[in-house]
Write a protein that holds these residues in place. Structure first.
Motif: not given
Lengths: 460, 266
Positions: A209, A246-250, A324, B14, B193-194, B196, B199-200
């Motif tokens: 994960h 950060h888990p959802t920041d790209e 963030l 991208k 941002h959502p 986590m 998201v899961m």
């Protein structure tokens, strides 16, 4: 087939490769550097730019007492029994001269020194890592002895089985295969394998994960080529994600370590789950065991303002500007936003503040901000912030077994003559945990040692 | 208070678009295998809807994503922001080339979300096939009040207050419901941002699909081909993108600047 020859052949154009190339060229050797990507830099250029040096003039000027011995002790304490004391000794012995060497070549360090993962004193010396690799590459060019081939991948090591000696590589360039002979040795500086899902699944199933970050070329080329010749491996069971991504920041490829400035880490239930002063590798492993493999760093306004905008992993204000951080005027409001039970979060913070006051963390035994450095601080001044965090595998921190001279060692404990390694492809240095700045530092220090070894062996 | 946010989705920029053409046997651009994401305008519209709900829990947000099964991953991503409802309005086989047909399709999509929306939000441009006309055309077709290019929306006294910048001025338009507001992206409506956790959960949850009646959308324009047309040749002095290794680019740029300096010298 085209053929080429050089004194030293280096596979990989990152920090380790160019440090090795420059050291060798300055000693009069001809060097060929292969980089399979169109651009050099690799994971080094993407890193946080932190270098762990001890006993530097910058530290002395800022009144920080540090030494090679303290650095080595920290590394041993972190790495446990899996860390090779001989490699730690090699790093500790040669790191200060590498700092001076970098400065002599014009490298500029950020003026602020910070304490981060695994450090008893502030010893993070910060650079722009991409600029540092470019600087080393430029210095290599000025020697006139280093040839760089981009978009050229090493495919196989050329090996004389009778002599158990590596003699060169078979490479694939823009115009086809190239047979390259290396008179004094081949140095693998090809990075790790964080971008190879098969190898990651094989060696680090617990990181399923985790987020994976790293140079696009980090697919384990060097590791597999040496493995095919019987090279031994080290620390393969120690791959862990680094906490704070950060888990959802790209957009940001670096972790954010508010915990090292006084934040606590809580899970989706609002509970702490770890001593937050530990190495962020250990924090990452603990985080991945939490619900949804994610957590929140909880902090208040003074902690947020104590960040350091010159250090990527402590650059809180920029991340605040990027949206963030989640912000609220009360802990209850923060809990609602991050969807953890309000009562539990407020109790967790209250309990932690009581531990800070009493000097005893009865749950997890936290004593310092980070490792053995810094006094704990209460979380009490609004606004309050949450930084969503998971673990990211920035580097695999494991790989080929080498001796302190950077010779690659086979499964029977014997040298594979003519084959050396440096940088992320090397295993055995970090062991169980990880010190901030030791990966980029290792790239430079071990790269230079590999060059000296290859040339010394030839002279002998 | 019913707020419907229409989301277009675009191919993730991208990823390299290796080919450009129609999917065989369809009028759809062949984007198979390419991940989709929200456009910046989609994101701004979604964030605006979520902000309205943050300010007033009585607001109910429904997110609608027109598309085929290739959009389901994106819909899960939208669901991670926890709108009260999120569904895909199935457009399998339908292409949005025809603005009139697209307006009809979007009207049906809003109707599937709720009979009488109080507010419809959508990006200032709706995906790749819009010239910026769809929001206004949809409002006109449905008889809703319209404000274009807003960067924020609030609710006051039962009306929607749309904020937008016009030259040096900020305009506030008060619109009684029903209304459609197209949203432009702005620092203040950057999508959050959502979590986590969400998201899961969204990855595991079911995808709701609403399918319009067959033949419900008459079309006037048919796409027969899709191809890259090379840009016209530019004259001397036009821009040129340097290519090749960075070192070669730097050397070429330096040589160009030196030549310019020499040419300009008295």
């Amino acid at each position: 087939m085209e053929s080429m020859e050089a004194d030293i052949l280096i596979v990989g154009g990152g920090a380790a490769g160019f440090a090795c190339a420059l050291e060798a060229a300055e000693r009069g050797a001809t060097v060929l550097v292969l980089e399979k990507q169109p651009e050099t830099g690799g994971s080094s250029a993407m890193s946080g730019g932190c270098l762990a040096f001890a006993g530097t003039e910058m530290q002395r000027e800022q009144g920080i007492e540090d030494s090679a011995e303290l650095l080595a002790n920290d590394l041993k304490q972190l790495g446990g029994t899996d860390a090779d004391p001989a490699l730690i000794a090699a790093f500790a012995t040669h790191q200060l001269e590498t700092y001076d060497w970098l400065k002599a070549h014009g490298q500029v360090f950020s003026p602020a020194l910070e304490a981060s993962s695994g450090q008893s004193v502030p010893r993070v010396h910060t650079v722009d890592p991409a600029d540092m690799v470019r600087l080393l590459a430029a210095r290599c060019r000025t020697t006139g002895k280093v040839t760089l081939l981009v978009e050229t991948a090493a495919r196989r090591l050329q090996h004389d089985p009778a002599a158990h000696r590596v003699t060169g590589v078979l490479a694939e360039g823009r115009d086809g295969p190239i047979d390259i002979r290396a008179r004094n040795g081949v140095v693998l500086a090809s990075g790790g394998f964080s971008r190879n899902p098969d190898l990651v699944r094989q060696f680090a199933p617990d990181c399923e994960h985790a987020v994976f970050v790293g140079g696009a070329g980090n697919v384990g080329d060097g590791l597999r080529m040496a493995w095919a010749l019987g090279a031994d491996l080290r620390d393969m069971a120690q791959i862990k994600g680094t906490f704070g991504k950060h888990p959802t920041d790209e957009l940001n490829n670096h972790s954010c370590l508010c915990v090292y400035k006084g934040a606590i880490a809580v899970n989706q239930d609002g509970r702490r789950f770890v001593d937050e002063s530990l190495s962020y590798k250990l924090l990452g492993a603990a985080c991945l065991r939490q619900p949804y493999g994610a957590a929140f760093q909880i902090l208040d306004e003074p902690i947020l303002r104590s960040g350091d905008n010159e250090v990527r992993i402590l650059d809180f204000e920029r991340r605040l500007e990027e949206g963030l951080f989640i912000q609220a005027d009360t802990l209850e409001g923060l809990a609602r936003q991050i969807e953890v039970p309000e009562e539990m979060l407020t109790k967790t913070v209250a309990d932690y503040n009581a531990y800070v006051d009493s000097g005893e963390d009865r749950e997890f035994g936290r004593k310092h901000l980070v490792h053995n450095h810094g006094a704990l601080r209460r979380i009490e001044t609004a606004p309050f912030y949450a930084y969503p965090s998971t673990a990211a595998v920035y580097g695999t921190y494991c790989g080929l077994r080498v001796d302190p001279a950077m010779h690659v060692i086979d499964v029977f404990g014997e040298r594979i003559e003519g084959l050396l390694a440096a940088g992320e492809v090397v295993g055995g240095f970090h062991g169980n945990a990880y010190m901030t700045g030791s990966a980029l530092g290792k790239a430079l220090v071990f790269g230079r040692i590999a060059a000296r070894t290859a040339l010394g062996a030839a002279a002998g | 208070m019913q707020v419907v946010v229409l989301l277009a989705g675009v191919v993730d920029p991208k990823w390299r678009l290796d080919r450009l053409g129609l999917r065989p046997g369809t009028e759809l651009a062949d984007e198979s295998g390419l991940p989709r994401r929200l456009s910046p305008f989609d994101e701004a519209a979604l964030e605006t809807a979520l902000k309205l709900r943050d300010a007033d829990p009585a607001v109910r947000v429904t997110a609608v994503l027109p598309g085929d099964v290739g959009s389901d991953a994106l819909l899960r991503g939208v669901a991670a922001f926890r709108p009260d409802r999120a569904f895909r309005f199935d457009t399998s086989g339908l292409a949005p080339w025809d603005p009139r047909a697209a307006v009809r399709l979007l009207g049906l999509a809003v109707g599937a979300a709720c009979g009488c929306p109080d507010l419809v939000l959508m990006g200032r441009e709706f995906g790749d096939c819009d010239d910026g006309v769809l929001p206004a055309a949809l409002a006109e077709a449905q008889g809703w009040r319209f404000c274009g290019l807003a960067h924020a929306v609030a609710i006051a006294d039962g009306r929607f207050v749309a904020h937008r910048i016009r030259g040096p001025r900020e305009e506030l338009l008060r619109l009684p419901p029903p209304a459609l507001v197209s949203i432009t992206n702005d620092r203040g409506n950057r999508l959050r941002h959502p979590l986590m956790k969400n998201v899961m959960l969204a990855k595991r949850g079911p995808v709701e699909v609403v399918t319009p009646q067959a033949g419900a959308i008459p079309r006037a324009v048919v796409a027969r081909s899709l191809a890259v047309v090379p840009p016209p040749q530019r004259g001397a002095g036009a821009c040129r993108i340097l290519s090749g290794p960075v070192d070669a680019q730097v050397a070429e740029l330096a040589a160009y600047l030196r030549a310019r300096r020499q040419a300009a010298a008295p």
